[in-house]
Design an enzyme around this catalytic site. Structure first.
Site, PDB file in Angstrom:
ATOM      1  N   SER A  83      -3.513  -5.788  -2.444  1.00  0.00           N
ATOM      2  CA  SER A  83      -2.687  -7.108  -3.033  1.00  0.00           C
ATOM      3  C   SER A  83      -1.791  -7.320  -2.105  1.00  0.00           C
ATOM      4  O   SER A  83      -2.058  -8.690  -1.431  1.00  0.00           O
ATOM      5  CB  SER A  83      -1.586  -6.918  -3.814  1.00  0.00           C
ATOM      6  OG  SER A  83      -2.477  -6.939  -5.396  1.00  0.00           O
ATOM      7  N   ASN A  84      -0.933  -6.799  -1.231  1.00  0.00           N
ATOM      8  CA  ASN A  84      -0.650  -7.263  -0.057  1.00  0.00           C
ATOM      9  C   ASN A  84      -1.390  -7.800   1.047  1.00  0.00           C
ATOM     10  O   ASN A  84      -0.497  -8.326   2.109  1.00  0.00           O
ATOM     11  CB  ASN A  84       0.646  -6.153  -0.193  1.00  0.00           C
ATOM     12  CG  ASN A  84       1.692  -6.085  -0.877  1.00  0.00           C
ATOM     13  OD1 ASN A  84       2.015  -7.099  -0.957  1.00  0.00           O
ATOM     14  ND2 ASN A  84       1.718  -5.275  -1.688  1.00  0.00           N
ATOM     15  N   LYS A 202      -4.017   3.663  -9.598  1.00  0.00           N
ATOM     16  CA  LYS A 202      -2.330   3.364  -9.120  1.00  0.00           C
ATOM     17  C   LYS A 202      -1.627   1.585 -10.177  1.00  0.00           C
ATOM     18  O   LYS A 202      -2.921   1.178 -10.340  1.00  0.00           O
ATOM     19  CB  LYS A 202      -2.691   2.233  -7.828  1.00  0.00           C
ATOM     20  CG  LYS A 202      -1.487   1.393  -6.989  1.00  0.00           C
ATOM     21  CD  LYS A 202      -1.702   0.613  -6.126  1.00  0.00           C
ATOM     22  CE  LYS A 202      -0.649  -0.559  -5.916  1.00  0.00           C
ATOM     23  NZ  LYS A 202      -1.323  -1.488  -5.028  1.00  0.00           N
ATOM     24  N   SER A 204       0.986  -0.429 -11.459  1.00  0.00           N
ATOM     25  CA  SER A 204       1.824  -1.580 -10.641  1.00  0.00           C
ATOM     26  C   SER A 204       2.347  -2.505 -12.345  1.00  0.00           C
ATOM     27  O   SER A 204       3.286  -2.905 -11.848  1.00  0.00           O
ATOM     28  CB  SER A 204       0.931  -2.450 -10.135  1.00  0.00           C
ATOM     29  OG  SER A 204       0.285  -1.627  -8.651  1.00  0.00           O
ATOM     30  N   GLY A 228       2.654   1.901  -8.844  1.00  0.00           N
ATOM     31  CA  GLY A 228       2.550   0.914  -7.787  1.00  0.00           C
ATOM     32  C   GLY A 228       3.218   0.088  -7.427  1.00  0.00           C
ATOM     33  O   GLY A 228       3.228  -0.952  -6.775  1.00  0.00           O
TER      34      GLY A 228
END
Length: 333
Positions: A83-84, A202, A204, A228
């Protein structure tokens, strides 16, 4: 064909296991007795940002510069196209090129996890195979969510099973309800954990009870849980999580690796003190200001942040000041 794919997958597992750097035994945290993981995910993974030029093209020179600095930090590996990394804003060819660039710069004892989740199963399989060919060790597959009302347990289990069957590399599930509006159901996770090519998740979402149940109920499987976010890293470790994929590690990589080490050594008071100082900066570069905030803060610590791709907008001057204050008041600037 299915049999040959499965055999190829297991071969890739064996080769990956052979090149893992041994991690010492620690008195603080340990795996359940007798558990042996195909691929070792213990440690910290920064989900890399994607550097862009002022014209919003991928800046590979700046990416390599950031990677050079990250190699001096004892990360377990790196996550690319999460996502980042502004994954939804990159063309498929760009995603593969970024993974190839990172693989060339990354020491072989560091794992490379690459995001390959798409909305359709077919597209996910195609990109997952491409990520493996580009050098990824593990595929990180986010939940399909556009038709979230139809993403039942059965639909999600079928999706991930088909992806894992076809993938030449191990698969890590990825649940990020803040972005997808869909929390991968616990029942689906427990079913998928039994698949030989699905090695972890993962998570989050930040639900510590849920993460604890995942760890507890998958102890007999080759399955690891990754936190996450840096905001609940210590709590996750206390419940048995293996590692963390933390946006804040793009900025404060060494302190997060220190937190990882303190937990594994059972130095809980020191770990708690450090965790407290990470909570507000983590919130600032995730929920509060997102990727524009993360990239701005990276610049204060000597990394290249640069612009985001539109429509993500830069921070306003007042937001920048608030962000800087958050890091300063917690002793990081």
């Amino acid at each position: 064909m299915a049999l040959s794919t499965h055999l190829a997958s297991r071969l890739r597992h064996a080769l990956a296991a052979l090149r893992q750097a041994p991690l010492g035994q620690h008195q603080g945290l340990s795996a359940p007795p007798g558990s042996v993981h195909t691929i070792d995910l213990r440690g910290i993974f920064p989900p890399l940002t994607t550097p862009f030029s002022p014209t919003q093209e991928v800046d590979y020179a700046q990416l390599e510069g950031n990677l050079h600095r990250y190699t001096s930090i004892p990360f377990r590996g790196l996550v690319v196209m999460g996502s980042n990394g502004e994954y939804p804003y990159l063309e498929p060819s760009e995603r593969l090129d970024v993974v190839s660039c990172v693989r060339r710069a990354l020491p072989r004892d560091r794992l490379l996890l690459a995001g390959s989740g798409c909305e359709s199963t077919q597209a996910t399989i195609k990109l997952t195979v491409g990520m493996a060919e580009a050098g990824a060790d593990v595929a990180l597959v986010v939940t399909p969510c556009y038709y979230r009302g139809s993403m039942t347990n059965a639909a999600l289990i079928q999706h991930y099973t088909e992806v894992a069957d076809a993938s030449p590399i191990p698969v890590v599930l990825y649940s990020i309800p803040a972005n997808t509006g869909l929390d991968l159901p616990l029942e689906a996770v427990l079913t998928l954990a039994q698949h030989p090519n699905i090695v972890g998740i993962k998570d989050s979402g930040g639900d510590i009870t849920r993460m604890g149940l995942m760890v507890h109920k998958t102890q007999q499987e080759d399955f690891q849980v990754l936190a996450g976010s840096a905001g609940f890293l210590l709590a996750s470790y206390a419940l048995g999580a293996s590692g963390g994929v933390c946006a804040l590690a793009n900025i404060l990589g060494s302190p997060l690796c220190q937190l990882d080490r303190l937990c594994r050594e059972g130095r809980w008071q020191e770990a708690r003190d450090l965790q407290h100082r990470l909570i507000e900066p983590n919130t600032a570069v995730t929920r509060r200001f997102g990727i524009p905030g993360l990239k701005k803060a990276m610049e204060w610590f000597g990394y290249y942040g640069g612009p985001c791709r539109a429509p993500l907008a830069p921070l306003s001057p007042s937001q920048v000041e608030e962000l800087r204050s958050t890091f300063s008041t917690n002793g990081w600037l």
